[in-house]
Design an enzyme around this catalytic site. Structure first.
Site, short mmCIF file in Angstrom:
data_model
loop_
_atom_site.label_atom_id
_atom_site.label_comp_id
_atom_site.label_asym_id
_atom_site.label_seq_id
_atom_site.Cartn_x
_atom_site.Cartn_y
_atom_site.Cartn_z
N ARG A 1 -5.77 6.51 2.48
CA ARG A 1 -4.41 6.82 2.95
C ARG A 1 -4.42 7.58 4.30
O ARG A 1 -3.51 7.64 5.32
CB ARG A 1 -3.70 7.55 1.81
CG ARG A 1 -2.26 7.53 2.17
CD ARG A 1 -1.46 8.30 0.91
NE ARG A 1 0.01 8.38 1.16
CZ ARG A 1 0.45 9.36 0.72
NH1 ARG A 1 0.19 10.31 0.15
NH2 ARG A 1 1.85 9.53 0.91
N HIS B 1 -2.59 6.71 7.63
CA HIS B 1 -1.34 7.55 8.53
C HIS B 1 -1.87 8.17 9.83
O HIS B 1 -0.83 8.32 10.55
CB HIS B 1 -1.13 8.70 7.30
CG HIS B 1 -0.16 8.44 6.30
ND1 HIS B 1 0.97 9.22 6.03
CD2 HIS B 1 -0.32 7.31 5.36
CE1 HIS B 1 1.63 8.60 4.72
NE2 HIS B 1 0.83 7.49 4.41
N HIS C 1 -3.24 -0.40 -2.33
CA HIS C 1 -2.52 0.26 -3.44
C HIS C 1 -3.36 -0.49 -4.68
O HIS C 1 -2.73 -0.07 -6.02
CB HIS C 1 -1.17 -0.10 -3.12
CG HIS C 1 -0.44 0.65 -2.33
ND1 HIS C 1 1.00 0.65 -2.04
CD2 HIS C 1 -1.01 1.98 -1.49
CE1 HIS C 1 1.22 1.40 -1.08
NE2 HIS C 1 0.17 2.15 -0.79
#
Length: 337
Positions: free
Chosen positions: A61, A65, A187
């Site tokens: 993640r 980002h 995910h």
């Protein structure tokens, strides 16, 4: 040679032929200057897993980002009152201290050589691999930004965004529908806080209704975990079947309407969208998912790079070289080395 390995070969060959700054990336960039880089990163991550079983999705993640805000330049890691780290989309991020540990270990072995941006890219790859997902060679040669880009955090897709909005964001990054579905497949491991999806459970359109795309049994399960008016920071698994394994069960969950986030479920439940066929393909063919995921990670890792003499190689990922700044996760001041 397996079909997956053959595909990886052609993907890496294509990456080296891309124009502009991408052409300066190479999987052998540190072959002579830091030959043990991959093993160093793997060792630190394996150790971190002993203290935090969710560290692998957290690291992936971070890379995502970082890349979606002005490119893969490690600007996310900078500590600043007006930095990206303290902007709302990033307040729930974790794993920064592990990146620090990796950087410290790398600096001991190869001082002043490896950028924080490359460390993020490699740490994400190793995290996926250690989580049971595919392994690939990461193209290296990124350099680190000297500034954060707080103004750009709006480019990070939100859990409540519609598929149309997210697809537009990906298109602006040079990524297509296959990239969107494949990268969403990350995910398959990790967790999300209740506040990111409770509107689907209690007030989807503002009139006290629920998201009609949610499986009713799953809805009741989620309501038990996240009661109305309850603690929005409570965590639950993104993948209710194999929550800590990197596999294709994420896509089979979408087919039975057990996608946790709106942004997940809309990949399958948006009538007429081309993402439905991709979800169906990945749900029945894990190899196809893994191959596309690798290709998409390489593409994402090529967004708006600093290479050559642009930027710098930070000695400390939290600060630009020569600076002293207050850390927002540690009590002590962090000084550049």
């Amino acid at each position: 040679m397996s079909s997956l390995k053959i595909t990886m070969f052609f993907l890496l060959a294509a990456a080296t032929m891309l124009g502009g700054s991408n052409a300066q990336l190479s999987t052998t960039f540190y072959a002579k200057t830091c030959p043990n880089l991959s093993s160093i990163v793997r060792t630190v991550l394996q150790s971190a897993k002993q203290n935090d079983i969710w560290i692998f999705p957290k690291i992936v993640r971070l890379h995502f980002h970082d890349c979606f805000v002005n490119g893969c330049d490690a600007s996310l890691l900078l500590n600043s009152t007006d930095g990206e780290k303290t902007a709302p989309p990033n307040l729930s991020l974790d794993g920064f201290s592990v990146i620090d540990d990796i950087k410290t270990a790398v600096e001991k072995s190869c001082p002043g050589v490896v950028s924080c941006a490359d460390i993020l890219a490699l740490a994400a790859q190793v995290s996926v691999s250690l989580g049971g997902g595919p392994t690939w060679q990461v193209p290296f040669g990124r350099r680190d930004s000297r500034t954060a880009h707080r103004e750009g955090v709006g480019a990070i897709p939100a859990a409540h965004d519609s598929l149309a909005n997210i697809a537009a964001t990906f298109k602006n990054m040079g990524l297509d529908s296959t990239d969107l579905v494949a990268l969403s497949g990350a995910h398959t491991f990790g967790r999300a806080q209740c506040f990111t999806f409770t509107s689907r459970l209690y007030n989807f359109t503002g009139v006290g209704d629920t998201d009609p795309t949610l499986n009713t049994t799953y809805l009741e399960t989620l309501r038990q975990i996240c009661p109305q008016g309850g603690n929005g920071s409570v965590l639950t698994n993104l993948d209710p079947t194999t929550p800590d394994a990197f596999d294709n069960n994420y896509f089979t969950n979408l087919q039975v309407h057990r996608g946790l986030l709106r942004s997940d479920q809309e990949l399958f439940s948006t009538e007429g969208d081309d993402t439905i066929e991709i979800v169906n393909r990945f749900s029945t063919n894990q190899t196809a998912f893994f191959e596309s995921f690798v290709e998409s990670m390489i593409r994402m890792g090529n967004i708006s790079l600093l290479t050559g003499t642009s930027g710098e190689i930070r000695s400390n990922c939290r600060v630009v070289n020569g600076a002293t700044i207050k850390s927002y996760s540690d009590a002590a001041s962090v000084n550049s080395m």
